[in-house]
Write an enzyme that holds these catalytic residues in place. Sequence first.
Site, PDB file in Angstrom:
ATOM      1  N   ASP A 132       0.843 -40.998   8.815  1.00  0.00           N
ATOM      2  CA  ASP A 132       2.283 -40.816   8.672  1.00  0.00           C
ATOM      3  C   ASP A 132       2.978 -42.116   8.299  1.00  0.00           C
ATOM      4  O   ASP A 132       3.947 -42.104   7.532  1.00  0.00           O
ATOM      5  CB  ASP A 132       2.874 -40.254   9.970  1.00  0.00           C
ATOM      6  CG  ASP A 132       2.668 -38.752  10.047  1.00  0.00           C
ATOM      7  OD1 ASP A 132       2.994 -38.066   9.060  1.00  0.00           O
ATOM      8  OD2 ASP A 132       2.160 -38.271  11.065  1.00  0.00           O
ATOM      9  N   HIS A 151      -3.500 -32.025   7.171  1.00  0.00           N
ATOM     10  CA  HIS A 151      -4.273 -31.606   8.338  1.00  0.00           C
ATOM     11  C   HIS A 151      -5.521 -30.825   7.975  1.00  0.00           C
ATOM     12  O   HIS A 151      -6.504 -30.830   8.695  1.00  0.00           O
ATOM     13  CB  HIS A 151      -3.364 -30.891   9.339  1.00  0.00           C
ATOM     14  CG  HIS A 151      -2.537 -31.897  10.047  1.00  0.00           C
ATOM     15  ND1 HIS A 151      -1.327 -32.311   9.567  1.00  0.00           N
ATOM     16  CD2 HIS A 151      -2.820 -32.681  11.109  1.00  0.00           C
ATOM     17  CE1 HIS A 151      -0.873 -33.275  10.339  1.00  0.00           C
ATOM     18  NE2 HIS A 151      -1.752 -33.515  11.285  1.00  0.00           N
ATOM     19  N   GLU A 202       4.139 -44.515  13.870  1.00  0.00           N
ATOM     20  CA  GLU A 202       3.922 -43.816  12.598  1.00  0.00           C
ATOM     21  C   GLU A 202       5.216 -43.656  11.814  1.00  0.00           C
ATOM     22  O   GLU A 202       5.223 -43.105  10.729  1.00  0.00           O
ATOM     23  CB  GLU A 202       3.229 -42.474  12.820  1.00  0.00           C
ATOM     24  CG  GLU A 202       3.845 -41.584  13.865  1.00  0.00           C
ATOM     25  CD  GLU A 202       2.991 -40.360  14.195  1.00  0.00           C
ATOM     26  OE1 GLU A 202       1.998 -40.103  13.496  1.00  0.00           O
ATOM     27  OE2 GLU A 202       3.342 -39.662  15.148  1.00  0.00           O
ATOM     28  N   CYS A 218      -5.352 -45.004  14.822  1.00  0.00           N
ATOM     29  CA  CYS A 218      -6.019 -43.699  14.853  1.00  0.00           C
ATOM     30  C   CYS A 218      -5.805 -42.911  13.569  1.00  0.00           C
ATOM     31  O   CYS A 218      -6.214 -41.755  13.475  1.00  0.00           O
ATOM     32  CB  CYS A 218      -5.568 -42.882  16.067  1.00  0.00           C
ATOM     33  SG  CYS A 218      -3.808 -42.564  16.094  1.00  0.00           S
TER      34      CYS A 218
HETATM   35  C1  PEP Z   1      -1.308 -40.357  11.839  1.00  0.00           C
HETATM   36  O1  PEP Z   1      -0.199 -39.983  11.473  1.00  0.00           O
HETATM   37  O2  PEP Z   1      -1.921 -41.327  11.344  1.00  0.00           O
HETATM   38  C2  PEP Z   1      -2.011 -39.633  12.914  1.00  0.00           C
HETATM   39  C3  PEP Z   1      -3.147 -40.095  13.398  1.00  0.00           C
HETATM   40  O3  PEP Z   1      -1.460 -38.474  13.351  1.00  0.00           O
HETATM   41  P1  PEP Z   1      -1.568 -37.089  12.547  1.00  0.00           P
HETATM   42  O4  PEP Z   1      -2.531 -37.308  11.401  1.00  0.00           O
HETATM   43  O5  PEP Z   1      -2.040 -36.074  13.509  1.00  0.00           O
HETATM   44  O6  PEP Z   1      -0.166 -36.878  12.082  1.00  0.00           O
HETATM   45 MG    MG Z   2       0.894 -38.577  12.609  1.00  0.00          MG
END
Ligand code: PEP
Ligand code: MG
Length: 568
Positions: A451, A188, A427, A498
Amino acid sequence: MTERPELRVAGTPASAGVALGSAMVIDHQEVTVIDSADPQAAFTTAVAEASRELQSMCEAARSTGRAEAGDVLEAQALMARDPMLVDAVSAALNDGMSLDAALRRVDEEISGLFASIDDPYMAQRAQDVSEVIDRIRRRLAGVDSPDPRLIGVPSVLVARSLSAADTAVLDPELVLGFVTETGGPTSHVAIIARSLGVAAVVGASGVVASVSTGEEVALDGSTGDVVILPSESTAADFRARRAAAEAETAAADRFRGIGVSFGGRPIGVSANVGSSEDIARAVEAGAEGIGLLRTEFLFLDRTEAPTEQEQVDFYSLAGSSFSEPVVVRTFDIGGDKPAPYLEVETEENPFLGVRGARLYSRCPEIFDTQARAILRAAGTGDVQMMLPMVSTVEEVIELRGRIEQVAASLEAEGVPHAVPPIGVMVEVPSVALTAAAVAPHVDFFSIGTNDLTQYALAADRTNGSLDNLQDALHPAVLALCERTVAAARRHDISVSVCGLVAADPLGAAVLTAMGVDKLSVSARSVNPIKSVVDSLDRVETGPMVEAALSAPTAGDVRRIVRDALDRT
Ligand code: PEP
Ligand code: MG
C-alpha cells in the site's frame, strides 16, 4: 488440419513458480440466448440441467472437504428450480417475450428485489440469483460455465479476473497456476497465489480470448511469460525453468530452523499468513513466528462476521504454533476486499475510502469482538496486535483507547486475557512522514510496502496496466521506509517489513541494510530470504543504501543493489 502455432502473451509476474498443464477458462462474459422453436421446453430442460450441474458440483465440493463451497452450490441448485424464478420466466414467455428478454427481466426483477432489502444476506442472494440465471443461459446457449471452486483435474486457471474470495476457496492441489487479465502484482489475488505456493501471472490482457479449456498452457510466475499451446522445445524450456526453481528452493532449505543476522543484529524472518493452511505451511518452512496474520480472509465470503470464539480459536492456533511472536492484524476490509455484511456505501475510490482502521468506528461491535478475541488469545500465547491503514496519530490514540476499554470489560467479566504489544502498519505516507510522532504511541511498526507504494506513487495496486508504477523499490518508497526506520530506532521500537518487497531478494537486502529488524514473507520465501540476509555481511551495504536512496528511479535502485550483491 493445420496445428495452431504457440502463442505468447506477456503478463505481470505475480507469484513465482512454473506451471505447465491444461487450461480451465473462466469467462464470465454474458451470453445471448437465441430462441428455439419451443422456448418453454428449452427453458424447462435448461433449468433441469443447470440444477443437476449445480447439485453434482456441490457433491464434488463436499467430497473434497470444501464444505462452504458445497453449501453455496446447494443453495443455487435449489434456487434454479424455485417456482418464483421458473414461473416468472414462463409467464414472461406466455406474454410473448423472447427467452433472452424474459431471463433478463426476471433476473432484474428478482435480484433487484433482494438487493432492495437492506440486508447483507439478501444482497448475497441477489448475486446468487444472477449467477443461477447466468448458468441457465449458458445451458441454453450450450456454453460451459466453469467455476474456480470446482476444478476436477489439475489445471491452469485462466480468467478475466478472480475476486479475493474466489481465490481463497481454490483447491491448491488442483490449481497448477493461474493467469488473469486484470490485477497488479500486489493485488490480493496475487498475495493468495503466493501463500498457496501457486504460480501466477496477472495483467495478461487478451489471454481469455486466446485459449480454450483443455488446451495446454505454460506459465512462469517469476517472469510473467505465458505460452498457449507451447511447442515441444518451449515446453522443455519451461520444464527446465521449473527444475531450476526447485533446485534453488532446495538449496535455501539449509536455513530451515537456523537464525540469521546482519552486522551482529539478529534479523527475524517470519511468515505472512491468512488461513490455518498457511499456518501449517509456515510451520513446515520453519518461519520465525508470523509477522502478518491477515485476519480479513476470515471475514470474507460469508454472510456475517466470525464469532468471538471462532476468532479466539484461530488466533490461539496461530499463537500456539510458534515460539516467536504472532502478529494478528485487525481486519483490513474495504479497497479490493469488500464484505457484504459491513455497511459501507459504494465509493468512487475505495482505496482512498473507508478501509482498514477507518471502518472500525462504523462497525464498533465487530471491531470490539475481534479485539476481545485477540486479547483472549494473547492470554495464552505470544500474540501481538496490529492496526492497518492508519493515517494519523489521533487514530492510533483513539484505537488504543478502545482496546483499553475492551480489556476493561474482559477484566470486569473475569475472562482471562492479556493486553499485547500493539503496533501499526506503516502503509500510508502520512504515517511514514510523521513516524517520529506516531512511535511513542505504538510498540512496533510494520511497513506495508504494497500500500505504501500504491499511495506514494498514486497507482492503484489492482490496476495491472500501471505495474511500471508499482515497484516498492522506487526511491520515494525507500525514503519513506528510511524515515520510518529512523523514527523506530530513535524511539527504540522494532520495525519490520511485511509487504511483498520483503520477499524480493533485492528488497530484502536493501531494507535489512537500511536497518529493519524483521522481514515477513510468504512461507515458501522464508528460507530463500534467510539465505539473502545471511550473505549481507559480505556486502558493502553502507554505500549501497546511500546510492539507492539518492537514485532517480526504481530501475536504478535495482541495478545498484544487484551490483552490490554480485560483488560478494
Ligand atoms: C501492505 O500493504 O504492504 C500489506 C502487507 O498489507 P496488504 O497487502 O494486506 O494490504
Ligand atoms: Mg496493506
